[in-house]
Motif scaffolding. Sequence first.
Motif, mmCIF file in Angstrom:
data_model
loop_
_atom_site.group_PDB
_atom_site.id
_atom_site.type_symbol
_atom_site.label_atom_id
_atom_site.label_comp_id
_atom_site.label_asym_id
_atom_site.label_seq_id
_atom_site.Cartn_x
_atom_site.Cartn_y
_atom_site.Cartn_z
ATOM 1 N N ASP A 203 -8.790 11.001 38.989
ATOM 2 C CA ASP A 203 -8.685 12.206 39.698
ATOM 3 C C ASP A 203 -7.791 13.255 39.396
ATOM 4 O OD1 ASP A 203 -10.820 11.181 41.441
ATOM 5 O OD2 ASP A 203 -9.236 10.454 42.395
ATOM 6 N N LYS A 204 -6.395 12.580 38.622
ATOM 7 C CA LYS A 204 -5.677 13.408 38.213
ATOM 8 C C LYS A 204 -5.863 13.927 37.413
ATOM 9 C CE LYS A 204 -2.246 11.829 41.484
ATOM 10 N NZ LYS A 204 -3.134 10.721 41.928
ATOM 11 N N ARG A 205 -7.116 14.185 36.175
ATOM 12 C CA ARG A 205 -7.126 14.572 34.641
ATOM 13 C C ARG A 205 -6.802 16.033 34.116
ATOM 14 N NH1 ARG A 205 -12.194 12.134 34.932
ATOM 15 N NH2 ARG A 205 -11.242 10.654 34.244
ATOM 16 N N ARG A 206 -6.840 16.517 35.297
ATOM 17 C CA ARG A 206 -6.610 18.058 35.600
ATOM 18 C C ARG A 206 -5.206 18.297 34.874
ATOM 19 N NH1 ARG A 206 -8.591 17.945 41.049
ATOM 20 N NH2 ARG A 206 -6.718 17.816 42.262
ATOM 21 N N TYR A 207 -4.546 17.534 35.885
ATOM 22 C CA TYR A 207 -2.695 17.538 35.639
ATOM 23 C C TYR A 207 -2.528 17.193 34.005
ATOM 24 C CZ TYR A 207 -3.567 18.079 40.600
ATOM 25 O OH TYR A 207 -3.540 19.415 42.047
ATOM 26 N N VAL A 208 -2.635 16.231 33.910
ATOM 27 C CA VAL A 208 -2.712 15.587 32.590
ATOM 28 C C VAL A 208 -3.222 16.616 31.513
ATOM 29 C CG1 VAL A 208 -2.774 13.466 30.485
ATOM 30 C CG2 VAL A 208 -2.567 12.977 33.347
ATOM 31 N N VAL A 210 -2.620 19.962 31.579
ATOM 32 C CA VAL A 210 -1.245 20.722 31.403
ATOM 33 C C VAL A 210 -0.433 20.036 30.949
ATOM 34 C CG1 VAL A 210 0.308 22.098 33.117
ATOM 35 C CG2 VAL A 210 -2.079 21.705 33.374
ATOM 36 N N TRP A 211 -0.366 18.969 31.745
ATOM 37 C CA TRP A 211 1.790 17.872 31.133
ATOM 38 C C TRP A 211 1.147 17.652 29.452
ATOM 39 C CZ3 TRP A 211 6.248 18.731 33.948
ATOM 40 C CH2 TRP A 211 5.726 19.066 35.287
ATOM 41 N N TYR A 238 -5.062 8.837 26.947
ATOM 42 C CA TYR A 238 -4.707 8.953 28.363
ATOM 43 C C TYR A 238 -6.314 8.359 28.454
ATOM 44 C CZ TYR A 238 -4.426 9.986 33.346
ATOM 45 O OH TYR A 238 -4.319 10.208 34.803
#
Length: 257
Positions: A203-208, A210-211, A238
Amino acid sequence: MSKGEMTPLDDEESKSEPASILAHLGELRRRFSIAIVVYIIGVMLLMNFSEPVFDYISMPMRDALPPNTPLVFLNAPDVFFTYLKIALVLSLFATAPVTLYQFWAFVAPGLYAHERQAFVSYFFGSLGLLLAGGAFAFYIVFPLIFEFFLGFSTENIQAMPAVKEYLSLVLKLLFAFGVSFQIPIVIMLLVRLNIVDAESLADKRRYVVVWAFIFAAILTPPDIISQVLLGVPMMLLYEVGLFLAKMKKEKEETENV
């Protein structure tokens, strides 16, 4: 015998625990000393091979330079310290079997059989990814970024790379790619230890995304090529880590049914 009075057996037990801790500390110091001595001997021996090793790792730069363009050094001790740094790094890898054996001999007696098996699996997986990251950087990234940088030279502006700065750049990039390629191992460990589950990470793929590019910008030179060539593999790794973590979880659930 009055309450609180120690028997000979109690006295013996009270001394056994601190003695055991001291024995462990002595064992740790002995094994650490062996690893350090072997590492120092490795540095002294490998110093003799630093020149051909530097010739090899400077190939991407020399291939991108015009023919017969030498690398230079700006201060008298630069070449010596460059060769010393190569020997220090080489000795880490050359003496790693001794170092790892000493580490393993210290921790293995305290592990269960399944923990030893998991440790060995993760270690060799991590080592393979470290080498894969270094090879990707050396054979794919280096030729591209050096061609990019040196493409700005003109008849009046010619590149004369210095050996000290070149080695520092190469080691920094090898370290950045080697560490970044550990992402699947980190994800599998986090899921295995129940610190986080694979669905939450997905679920946190979109933040990954960016980071990944923020870390790539920090760890690489200020050019778009190396940043993209590090950021994209980080996102792919990832996904690989998520896939392996889910597959491992499904296998464990099937075995527990």
